[in-house]
Enzyme design. Structure first.
Site, PDB file in Angstrom:
ATOM      1  N   SER A  84       0.816  -1.207   0.000  1.00  0.00           N
ATOM      2  CA  SER A  84       0.000   0.000   0.000  1.00  0.00           C
ATOM      3  C   SER A  84       0.851   1.258   0.000  1.00  0.00           C
ATOM      4  O   SER A  84       1.982   1.274   0.493  1.00  0.00           O
ATOM      5  CB  SER A  84      -0.900   0.003   1.243  1.00  0.00           C
ATOM      6  OG  SER A  84      -1.524   1.249   1.424  1.00  0.00           O
TER       7      SER A  84
ATOM      8  N   TYR B 257      -2.293   0.264  10.520  1.00  0.00           N
ATOM      9  CA  TYR B 257      -2.197  -0.205   9.136  1.00  0.00           C
ATOM     10  C   TYR B 257      -0.922   0.303   8.468  1.00  0.00           C
ATOM     11  O   TYR B 257      -0.207  -0.457   7.807  1.00  0.00           O
ATOM     12  CB  TYR B 257      -3.428   0.255   8.363  1.00  0.00           C
ATOM     13  CG  TYR B 257      -3.494  -0.225   6.934  1.00  0.00           C
ATOM     14  CD1 TYR B 257      -3.853  -1.538   6.643  1.00  0.00           C
ATOM     15  CD2 TYR B 257      -3.230   0.640   5.876  1.00  0.00           C
ATOM     16  CE1 TYR B 257      -3.932  -1.980   5.332  1.00  0.00           C
ATOM     17  CE2 TYR B 257      -3.306   0.209   4.565  1.00  0.00           C
ATOM     18  CZ  TYR B 257      -3.667  -1.099   4.291  1.00  0.00           C
ATOM     19  OH  TYR B 257      -3.735  -1.539   2.989  1.00  0.00           O
TER      20      TYR B 257
END
Length: 294
Positions: free
Chosen positions: A156, A169
């Site tokens: 990501s 995250y």
């Protein structure tokens, strides 16, 4: 619906077994189907057996080869059994796509001061320990096969740019990016490459993702970047297939942006995230002069 295409006449992954984690839906499914179209024997995995068998049926309907083996990639024994099944699938294990992940926004993630320890540990297990386990057993199987190969980590943009209110995250994805560089450095001696795909917003097809992307706030916040739209799973699959193939034979340890230009932008708009409990930003701004902020 998945694309119903025929197997290419000159498939790039012919004779290789490719294991794709988290491949019963969304991005992982698209990668599995594309790898099969390119001639690979694909090992599909996830916790939903019925969904996994549907992916296998879809692949076989287009002339591809696939098998399903269930696994929870946070459990060492299940990952070990999964990799053993992939290694015994009938083709040399030459590719590993680490895709399984969990986004926890609104479900335990947040600013670091507000995350509970149990939620932090759960996020690290789902998004980083799972990567470790897949690489631990998958890389050893690839080394033992002595065929070289390619590892693709589906990561990501959060690894390199902060995401407001998603400190757990971003930590996991940053660790994944760092691990990519270390794995690429060491395992190159066994002719195994490792590269990291840094995703922006991609429609994963999950109910939570669909709800989020349909909100007017979300659309306003992201209208000015990512080419004015979100990515499609098939676009991720195209890049993954390239990295798995010999066409990318001199790419190793790279962090490949697939974000519609979000990383290149000087500013990435963020959906609003609430202030810390009992501490409003407006009230804090009033004391800036007293504490010398800036």
């Amino acid at each position: 619906m998945p694309s119903q295409r025929s197997v290419p006449s000159s498939p790039r992954l012919e004779g290789r077994a490719i294991l794709v984690t988290g491949s019963t839906r969304g991005i992982g499914r698209a990668i599995a189907e594309r790898a099969a179209l390119e001639g690979a024997l694909v090992v599909v995995t996830g916790r939903d057996a019925s969904a996994g068998e549907m992916v296998v049926s879809s692949i076989e309907a287009t002339g591809g080869r696939a098998l399903f083996h269930p696994a929870d990639v946070t459990r060492a024994d299940e990952v070990e059994a999964l990799v053993a099944a992939a290694a015994d699938a009938g083709s040399v294990l030459r590719g590993l796509v680490v895709n399984a992940a969990s986004v926890e926004l609104g479900n335990g993630d947040g600013p670091v001061t507000e995350i509970e320890l149990a939620d932090w540990e759960r996020m690290m297990t789902a998004n980083l320990t799972s990567v470790f386990l897949t690489l631990k057993f998958g890389l050893r199987a690839m080394v033992d096969a002595k065929g070289g190969g390619s590892v693709v980590l589906i990561g990501s943009l959060a690894a390199t740019r902060g995401l407001v209110g998603m400190d757990g995250y971003t930590t996991a994805k940053g660790g994944m990016a760092a691990l990519n560089r270390s794995v690429a450095t060491y395992y190159s001696r066994y002719r195994i490459r490792c590269n990291y795909v840094s995703l922006g917003l991609v429609d994963s097809g999950t109910e939570r993702a669909v709800r989020a992307m349909q909100s007017s706030e979300f659309r306003r916040a992201n209208a000015a970047w990512q080419l004015g739209r979100i990515g499609r799973p098939e676009e991720v699959a195209t890049v993954a297939a390239h990295l798995l193939s010999d066409e990318s034979s001199f790419m190793n340890g790279a962090q490949v942006p697939l974000d519609g230009g979000a990383f290149a932008a000087s500013h990435k708009p963020q959906p609003s995230v609430g202030d810390l409990p009992g501490i409003s930003r407006e009230a804090w701004d009033e004391v800036d002069g007293e504490v010398g902020v800036g």
